[in-house]
Scaffold this motif. Sequence first.
Motif, mmCIF file in Angstrom:
data_model
loop_
_atom_site.group_PDB
_atom_site.id
_atom_site.type_symbol
_atom_site.label_atom_id
_atom_site.label_comp_id
_atom_site.label_asym_id
_atom_site.label_seq_id
_atom_site.Cartn_x
_atom_site.Cartn_y
_atom_site.Cartn_z
ATOM 1 N N LEU A 92 38.026 48.997 56.376
ATOM 2 C CA LEU A 92 38.504 48.700 54.836
ATOM 3 C C LEU A 92 39.805 49.915 54.283
ATOM 4 C CD1 LEU A 92 35.239 46.592 52.982
ATOM 5 C CD2 LEU A 92 37.888 45.374 54.529
ATOM 6 N N LYS A 93 40.299 49.597 53.782
ATOM 7 C CA LYS A 93 41.468 50.112 52.515
ATOM 8 C C LYS A 93 39.748 50.648 51.712
ATOM 9 C CE LYS A 93 45.825 49.219 53.564
ATOM 10 N NZ LYS A 93 47.012 48.923 53.814
ATOM 11 N N GLY A 94 40.251 51.901 50.948
ATOM 12 C CA GLY A 94 39.490 52.346 49.961
ATOM 13 C C GLY A 94 39.629 51.008 48.618
ATOM 14 N N LEU A 95 40.316 51.389 48.373
ATOM 15 C CA LEU A 95 40.254 50.115 47.477
ATOM 16 C C LEU A 95 39.661 48.340 47.160
ATOM 17 C CD1 LEU A 95 41.722 48.619 44.666
ATOM 18 C CD2 LEU A 95 44.097 48.392 45.372
ATOM 19 N N GLU A 96 40.363 48.372 48.936
ATOM 20 C CA GLU A 96 39.850 46.949 49.960
ATOM 21 C C GLU A 96 38.416 46.991 49.442
ATOM 22 O OE1 GLU A 96 42.844 45.633 53.377
ATOM 23 O OE2 GLU A 96 41.586 46.600 53.436
ATOM 24 N N TYR A 97 37.168 48.387 49.687
ATOM 25 C CA TYR A 97 35.907 48.390 49.819
ATOM 26 C C TYR A 97 35.785 48.145 48.340
ATOM 27 C CZ TYR A 97 31.461 50.276 49.225
ATOM 28 O OH TYR A 97 30.029 50.269 48.801
ATOM 29 N N VAL A 98 36.263 48.926 47.076
ATOM 30 C CA VAL A 98 35.640 48.732 45.874
ATOM 31 C C VAL A 98 35.647 47.747 45.176
ATOM 32 C CG1 VAL A 98 36.058 49.969 43.396
ATOM 33 C CG2 VAL A 98 36.434 51.287 45.724
ATOM 34 N N SER A 99 37.326 46.495 45.660
ATOM 35 C CA SER A 99 37.175 46.046 45.132
ATOM 36 C C SER A 99 36.177 44.317 46.100
ATOM 37 C CB SER A 99 39.175 45.024 45.567
ATOM 38 O OG SER A 99 39.654 45.447 44.886
ATOM 39 N N PHE A 100 35.842 44.566 46.811
ATOM 40 C CA PHE A 100 34.893 43.880 47.749
ATOM 41 C C PHE A 100 33.180 44.487 46.783
ATOM 42 C CE2 PHE A 100 31.362 44.580 50.801
ATOM 43 C CZ PHE A 100 31.009 43.243 50.993
ATOM 44 N N MET A 101 33.103 45.433 46.448
ATOM 45 C CA MET A 101 31.933 45.917 45.692
ATOM 46 C C MET A 101 31.847 44.851 44.123
ATOM 47 S SD MET A 101 29.361 47.021 47.845
ATOM 48 C CE MET A 101 28.768 47.920 46.185
ATOM 49 N N ALA A 102 33.375 44.947 43.722
ATOM 50 C CA ALA A 102 33.127 44.186 42.532
ATOM 51 C C ALA A 102 33.129 42.795 42.640
ATOM 52 C CB ALA A 102 34.579 44.977 42.054
ATOM 53 N N ASP A 103 34.148 42.180 43.620
ATOM 54 C CA ASP A 103 33.293 40.620 43.915
ATOM 55 C C ASP A 103 32.278 40.415 43.905
ATOM 56 O OD1 ASP A 103 36.126 40.171 43.731
ATOM 57 O OD2 ASP A 103 36.285 40.384 46.040
ATOM 58 N N ILE A 104 30.885 41.019 44.892
ATOM 59 C CA ILE A 104 29.572 41.065 44.662
ATOM 60 C C ILE A 104 28.931 40.528 43.564
ATOM 61 C CG2 ILE A 104 27.289 42.439 45.785
ATOM 62 C CD1 ILE A 104 28.574 43.002 48.708
ATOM 63 N N TYR A 105 29.415 41.910 43.114
ATOM 64 C CA TYR A 105 28.637 42.000 41.546
ATOM 65 C C TYR A 105 29.325 41.408 40.302
ATOM 66 C CZ TYR A 105 26.113 45.240 43.317
ATOM 67 O OH TYR A 105 24.813 46.561 43.817
#
Length: 241
Positions: A90-103
């Motif tokens: 994942l790209k950095g932004l994709e990962y942080v956005s993924f975590m934002a989706d989870i929460y």
Amino acid sequence: MIELVHVTKSYNGTIKAVDQMNLTVPNGEIFGFLGPNGAGKTTTIKMITGITRPDQGEITINGKNIRTEALEAKRQFGYVPDSPDLFLRLKGLEYVSFMADIYEVPQEVRGKRILELADRFDMKNALGDPIQSYSHGMRQKIMIMGALIHQPEVWILDEPLTGLDPKSSFTLKEMMREHADSGRSVFFSTHVLEVAEKLCDRVGIINKGKILFCGTFTELREHFQSEVSLESLFLELTKHE
């Protein structure tokens, strides 16, 4: 607040990684978790975060039981594991956005939070790059950003300073202090005793699955009636166990 009551974890039915642990980390505190390799630190953290189930005992985070109220309990904390080598494609932004989706961080606020975290950790120019291209320290920073994106009440950090450059290390310690001073809690393990001495409100020293000492650095000195360094006290406390 984190609370462990009579928590035990054994492997192969014989080796007790954690043995009847009782521990409370109240709000408004930075709590340092110290111990030699194999002492039971990571096993304890994995039980607190629900990755590993204890054989017996209860663990609650802000009053939510990690076993019986797992989702509610996990919403209370942000967790940084001891290895940042995750989600490398994942790209950095994709990962942080993924975590934002989870929460379930609302779209209208997540962008601002991502930029604020990226700015504090000097990661703005790297958000579009794949994590596998990051240095170890950059991977550590993106994991921290992902853990904090939902602004959790409780921070659980396993060796969070490993690999960070001095500026980022200072930033994270500053953020930990801010978080505790706002009435919330930080639980982190570290091998860097000098950091624990300067940063922590209290420390717990674990060896062979048992808490040998829990309290302030001043109380540790009084316990040994000594003015020597934390390193010397730590070695003295764990050498006979």
